[in-house]
Each structure stands twice: as C-alpha cells, then as structure tokens.
Write an enzyme that holds these catalytic residues in place. Sequence first.
Site, PDB file in Angstrom:
ATOM      1  N   PRO A 276     -22.397  30.387  10.921  1.00  0.00           N
ATOM      2  CA  PRO A 276     -21.331  29.448  11.286  1.00  0.00           C
ATOM      3  C   PRO A 276     -21.246  28.282  10.300  1.00  0.00           C
ATOM      4  O   PRO A 276     -22.265  27.849   9.756  1.00  0.00           O
ATOM      5  CB  PRO A 276     -21.758  28.943  12.668  1.00  0.00           C
ATOM      6  CG  PRO A 276     -23.227  29.111  12.702  1.00  0.00           C
ATOM      7  CD  PRO A 276     -23.575  30.253  11.787  1.00  0.00           C
ATOM      8  N   CYS A 344       3.420  11.992  -3.480  1.00  0.00           N
ATOM      9  CA  CYS A 344       4.856  12.338  -3.551  1.00  0.00           C
ATOM     10  C   CYS A 344       5.108  13.804  -3.265  1.00  0.00           C
ATOM     11  O   CYS A 344       5.545  14.550  -4.149  1.00  0.00           O
ATOM     12  CB  CYS A 344       5.405  12.002  -4.926  1.00  0.00           C
ATOM     13  SG  CYS A 344       5.158  10.309  -5.338  1.00  0.00           S
ATOM     14  N   TYR A 373     -14.571  21.686   5.959  1.00  0.00           N
ATOM     15  CA  TYR A 373     -13.466  21.982   5.036  1.00  0.00           C
ATOM     16  C   TYR A 373     -12.598  20.750   4.784  1.00  0.00           C
ATOM     17  O   TYR A 373     -11.387  20.852   4.589  1.00  0.00           O
ATOM     18  CB  TYR A 373     -12.640  23.176   5.546  1.00  0.00           C
ATOM     19  CG  TYR A 373     -13.496  24.381   5.860  1.00  0.00           C
ATOM     20  CD1 TYR A 373     -14.138  25.072   4.844  1.00  0.00           C
ATOM     21  CD2 TYR A 373     -13.701  24.815   7.181  1.00  0.00           C
ATOM     22  CE1 TYR A 373     -14.957  26.164   5.128  1.00  0.00           C
ATOM     23  CE2 TYR A 373     -14.513  25.908   7.471  1.00  0.00           C
ATOM     24  CZ  TYR A 373     -15.137  26.573   6.430  1.00  0.00           C
ATOM     25  OH  TYR A 373     -15.941  27.642   6.714  1.00  0.00           O
TER      26      TYR A 373
END
Length: 420
Positions: A276, A344, A373
């Site tokens: 995991p 942007c 992550y």
Amino acid sequence: MDHFEYKQGEMHVENIPVRKIAEQVGTPFYCYSSETLIRHYKVFCEAFEGQDFQLCYAVKANTNQAVIRTLAKVGSGADVVSEGELRRALRAGIPAEKIVYSGVAKTEREMAFALEAGIFQFNVESEPELHQLSRIATNMGKVAAIAFRINPDVDAKTHAKISTGKAENKFGIPLSRARAIYAEAAKLSGIRVQGVDLHIGSQLTDLDPFAEAFRRIASLVEDLRADGHDISVLDLGGGLGIPYDRETSKPPLPIEYGKMAKKIVGHLGCKIIIEPGRLLVGNAGILVSKVIYTKQGENRNFLIIDAAMNDLVRPSMYDAYHEIVAVKENKVASSVYDVVGPVCETGDTFARGRTLPELASGDLLAIRSAGAYGAVMSSTYNTRPLIPEILVKGDDYTIVRERPSYDDIIELDKIPEWLN
Ligand code: LLP
C-alpha cells in the site's frame, strides 16, 4: 479519528497549530502527521494478524526520507520502482531483505544495483525482462529471487489512468501465459522463482475486484505448485482507496480487506506481502496554502491561493476531489468558491463550486488527503520552487524538505560557452 483536528478554534496537526508552522515556514507547504502514518501501518498489520506477513510501503506515494524512516522504524519494508526509490528506501533505513522491486521496465543498471543490494524480490513483468535479469545475475554470480507480476484481467473500477489489471493495460504477464513463463524461468541460471505478484490499480473503493483477482491468483498458485514450482510468496500489491470526501465516501477498511484476503489466499500458506502507498500516507498529510486574492468573475467567485497545480497535480490530472477547509475554525459555510492557483491554465483548479466559510486575502486553507502523490508529483513549472515538507510528532515539528531558493533552481541550468 485523525490527527488534523480543530482545537481552540484552529486546525492542529497533532499538538501543533497549523498557523504557527505557516508563520515560521511560510506558505505553501506540505505537513504530515507521524502518528497517523504509524497508525495506518499498524491497522494493516493487525488486519493480517496470524499470517506470515510483510507490509512493503509503496514509497512512490511519498518518498520523503523522514516519512520512509518513520515507517521503517515500526517495521515496514518497501516497494520500489526505480533505482532512485531503492536508494531512498535503503538510505532511510529499510533493510534490503524487506524490499520488493516492481515496475514494467527495470534497466540493466537498475537490476545490477538491486542485485548488489540484495533485495528480497524482483517483480518481473515480461519475458525480455526475465532474460535480462538472468543474464545480469549470472554475470554477477548472484541469484535473483523473483515473482512474476500477473495481469489477472479484472476491472478495478477506478480512474482509467490508475487502473492496471485489465488485459489491455501494459502491466504484467497475462494469466494465460503464466504457466509457460514460470516453466521457462525455472530453467534459467541466476533466477530463483519464489512467488506470484499482482497489482490491479489504485484508489479502489470496492473489495470485489480485489477478491476476483485474488481468486484467480490463488488458483494459479495451486497450478504452479502442481507444475513443481516452490511458490512461497504472494504479493497482493497495493491499491486500497481512501475517503477523499469524508461525507460521501466510505471505502472498505484495511481490516475488511485483510479479512477478505485471508479468506481467499490464507490457506496457501504463503508469506503475504502487500504494497500500500496511498492508504498509509494520503490522509496523513495536508497542503497548507494562503489566499492571495478573492476575485469576483462574471458568475463565479474565485479564491486564488498561493498553491498551484505544480504543487499538487491530482485535481488537474485525475479530476481528483480533495476536501478543502479553512485553518481557522468557522462552522458557517456561507460562500461558494472556485479554488484556483496562480498558474496560467484553466486546469490549475483545485475545486469548483465549493462551499466554504467566507475567506479573505491572507487566510489559511488546508487541502486535505494530500500526503500521497502530492509532493512526489510536484514540479517547478512557472519557476515556482518546490514547497517545503514538514513532519509533526506530538509537540515537535521539523522541516523535512526545505524550500529551495530561486538561485538553487535557476543555477541548475548551464549557459553554453558559445552564448557567453
Ligand atoms: N504497487 C505497485 C506496483 C504500484 O504501481 C502502486 C501504485 C502501488 C503498489 C501503490 O498503490 P496505492 O496503494 O498507493 O494505491 N498518481 C496516482 C496514483 C498512481 C498509483 C501508481 N501505482 C494518484 O495520484 O492517484
């Protein structure tokens, strides 16, 4: 319970007010809770009690040395997918004999490094990889202990970009080819077949795909044993999902996952490995950011914050939902905002139409479930420095990755002679 709670009107990580860290470190930053990491590790171990079991933390989810070492100290092994990750795991104190090496395409150099280190197992994903590993190990006078990653062809029912167990995905060996490739491996020098491995995807919120995959693998183990292979290790991969939205999402708990797994594969008497990543670190971390401006659009209300897609790419890359909360407690959620960063690109959006307390320039926000992550997928896009990482333990905290200076980033580039 978690260790990100409001006390005296403001969010704390364990015993430290988030505001205090923000004042000292500046925003944005990632902040992790040691206690949460350890608790998540322990719940998995409890779930597999009674089995020969090793948890190998998928370090790709968060490779900070302090995070890996926190888990190493309570007994964790590691699942790595590159030489860089292997070096990190070793350096953080994970013993080589608790390390499994996954990944679709290990290079020669990576294999040699892992053989030299003496890792527990290579999870091999193709015939060419098998032959290369045999050649390198033989040349080095070593023996590589291997499992094949089998692609069981089940639908993990998760986001397409992180689903890995369908026949159409690039991962593993098709189940139909498994017996042939094990037979081939048994004949090769430098190779010792010891296990079977699978990993069907990430952020799974339903146990059924796991159960189906485990059933297919259990029956393969029996076939392989009948063929004369000594299969003593079963690596079930990672993938158990977490509640990103605590109101609506209730993924199965590790205890339920363990119960299901033991029921299906327990009788085989194998050492069980799980890999995991997200479940250990995801909800052990937040990203703290500050409101730069609020801006009234034609028909939308924007909250422009100092974190951006380069710091946490999950919302723009996977349309991922992350809960966003004000650091100062305010139970009256009265304003609807699009929470966006300064980059942007319209994709630089953390949330659309989110109801929050009314916020103003300078107020602090926490983006929850950002421990997995998050930092590892960040970049310096727009020449925005990587943001610091903080690890909290009780009343203490440490900056476990510093914010680089602008010079640190710019000086990585070199101007060729001819431009001088
Ligand atoms: N084992 C292998 C072989 C893997 O490829 C992965 C994740 C894991 C274990 C750990 O899976 P977990 O328990 O964390 O679900 N960047 C994506 C997730 C990519 C997962 C890749 N493989 C995200 O932000 O959702």
